[in-house]
Design an enzyme around this catalytic site. Structure first.
Site, PDB file in Angstrom:
ATOM      1  CD  GLU A  55      -2.923  -0.767   2.349  1.00  0.00           C
ATOM      2  OE1 GLU A  55      -2.636   0.184   2.940  1.00  0.00           O
ATOM      3  OE2 GLU A  55      -3.789  -1.704   2.566  1.00  0.00           O
ATOM      4  CG  HIS A 146      -1.768   5.131 -28.611  1.00  0.00           C
ATOM      5  ND1 HIS A 146      -0.572   4.710 -29.246  1.00  0.00           N
ATOM      6  CD2 HIS A 146      -2.601   4.151 -28.880  1.00  0.00           C
ATOM      7  CE1 HIS A 146      -0.899   3.924 -30.322  1.00  0.00           C
ATOM      8  NE2 HIS A 146      -1.926   3.666 -29.979  1.00  0.00           N
ATOM      9  CG  ASP A 186      -0.609   1.905 -37.182  1.00  0.00           C
ATOM     10  OD1 ASP A 186      -1.531   1.904 -37.852  1.00  0.00           O
ATOM     11  OD2 ASP A 186      -0.758   1.719 -35.983  1.00  0.00           O
ATOM     12  CE  LYS A 209       1.224  -1.207 -36.652  1.00  0.00           C
ATOM     13  NZ  LYS A 209       1.840  -0.915 -35.175  1.00  0.00           N
TER      14      LYS A 209
END
Length: 339
Positions: A55, A146, A186, A209
């Site tokens: 914790e 992203h 991409d 891809k």
């Protein structure tokens, strides 16, 4: 050898330091210290430790009542520990009656889970946004998400910064671009790659891809759109994780006749195993990234260049505190390199 370059313009301040408090979690203490130094402020004192069962406990060691608080903490590895640590710190400041709490999250973890690709999946990027809001954050600042759509997941203020001007300026100053091409691995990153291509005034190549059965790692290049023969590719992306995509794209580029002098550019160097081993292949001669995630001992055979985002974050903090425009930070750049 790792090169650190504070490429962003430091706040040009002639007066006394601005009256804000900068705190750091355990994820990015060096970056937080650099941000505080840019602003002429010391890092705030806090005690952070973990109980035997893991914790997290935080105690703020100075009065913050009525203060404007900025917490610098990337949610990088170990992601869950650093995320929980950030939430606990936000709660501590809120209960200590801080006037405003802003979470500076250079690398926003869980950003790759921003949509459902199959049935019965979570949208964890939205969950993290909810957690930050519930903990008591008034605003969140991040760098190169992203997916820009994640900004819409927040019901509190959210400022999305970009490190592209810093990375692009390094390439302009330190590379011979006469036979270079920008490559996006991409199709979903074409718009970002086009910004690099415009900034560097070189052609853009798009790679298509496809991921196999193992969504996280198996990558196959199906097509290359653009001329790469006898060219020096600059592969641009937002994140380098396992390095699988980069290596697969590098091999495809070499088979298509590209020169064995490939530069990889990414804002966030996550570099989970076996990324470091993969990126050490000799055809990859340079890896340019930022300090949103600490590299530690990962030198990648001396080919990595680290561009600091500290002064970008520092000027953002100054503008937030003074109620000035954040978009003005990038206005001149966008006018010079429109997409």
């Amino acid at each position: 050898m790792t090169e650190s370059a504070a490429a962003a313009r430091r706040p040009n301040r002639s007066g006394p330091p601005i009256d804000v408090d900068i705190y750091s979690g355990s994820a990015t203490p060096e970056l937080a210290q650099a941000v505080a130094s840019c602003l002429g402020r010391p890092l705030g004192r806090r005690e952070l430790h973990r109980f035997a069962d893991g914790e997290c406990h935080v105690q703020i060691q100075e009065s913050v009542r009525g203060r404007d608080i900025y917490i610098v903490q990337s949610t990088c590895y170990p992601v869950n520990e650093h995320l929980m640590e950030l939430l606990v710190m936000i709660d501590a400041f809120r209960r200590a009656s801080a006037a405003r709490v802003t979470a500076i999250i250079p690398y926003y973890g869980y950003a790759r889970q921003e949509k459902k690709t199959t049935g019965r999946e979570p949208i964890t990027a939205k969950l993290v946004a909810n957690l930050l809001s519930t903990a008591g954050a008034d605003r969140v600042v991040s760098v190169d998400l992203h997916s820009p759509a994640i900004q819409g997941f927040f019901d509190i203020g959210m400022d999305h910064l970009t490190a592209i001007p810093l990375l692009g300026e390094y390439l302009r100053q330190h590379m011979d671009l006469s036979d270079a091409v920008v490559v996006t691995p991409d199709t979903g990153r074409v718009k970002v790659a086009d910004v690099y291509a415009n900034m560097l005034n070189i052609p853009l190549v798009v790679m298509h891809k496809r991921r196999g059965g193992n969504h996280a790692q198996d990558v196959e290049v199906r097509a290359i759109v653009g001329e790469v023969a006898n060219k020096r590719p600059i592969i641009v992306d937002d994140i380098i994780s396992t390095g699988g995509t980069i290596v697969t794209c590098t091999q495809a580029l070499l088979e298509a006749g590209a020169k064995p002098d490939i530069t990889v550019v990414a804002t966030h160097a996550v570099l989970t195993p076996p990324a470091e081993e993969r990126l050490c292949m000799p055809e990859i001669t340079r890896v340019v990234t930022t300090d949103t995630i600490p590299l530690g001992n990962k030198t990648l055979g001396g080919k990595v260049v680290v561009i600091s985002v500290a002064s970008l974050l520092a000027e953002t903090i100054e503008r937030l505190h003074e109620g000035r425009s954040i978009s003005a930070l990038f206005r001149d750049w966008r006018e010079s390199y429109p997409v």
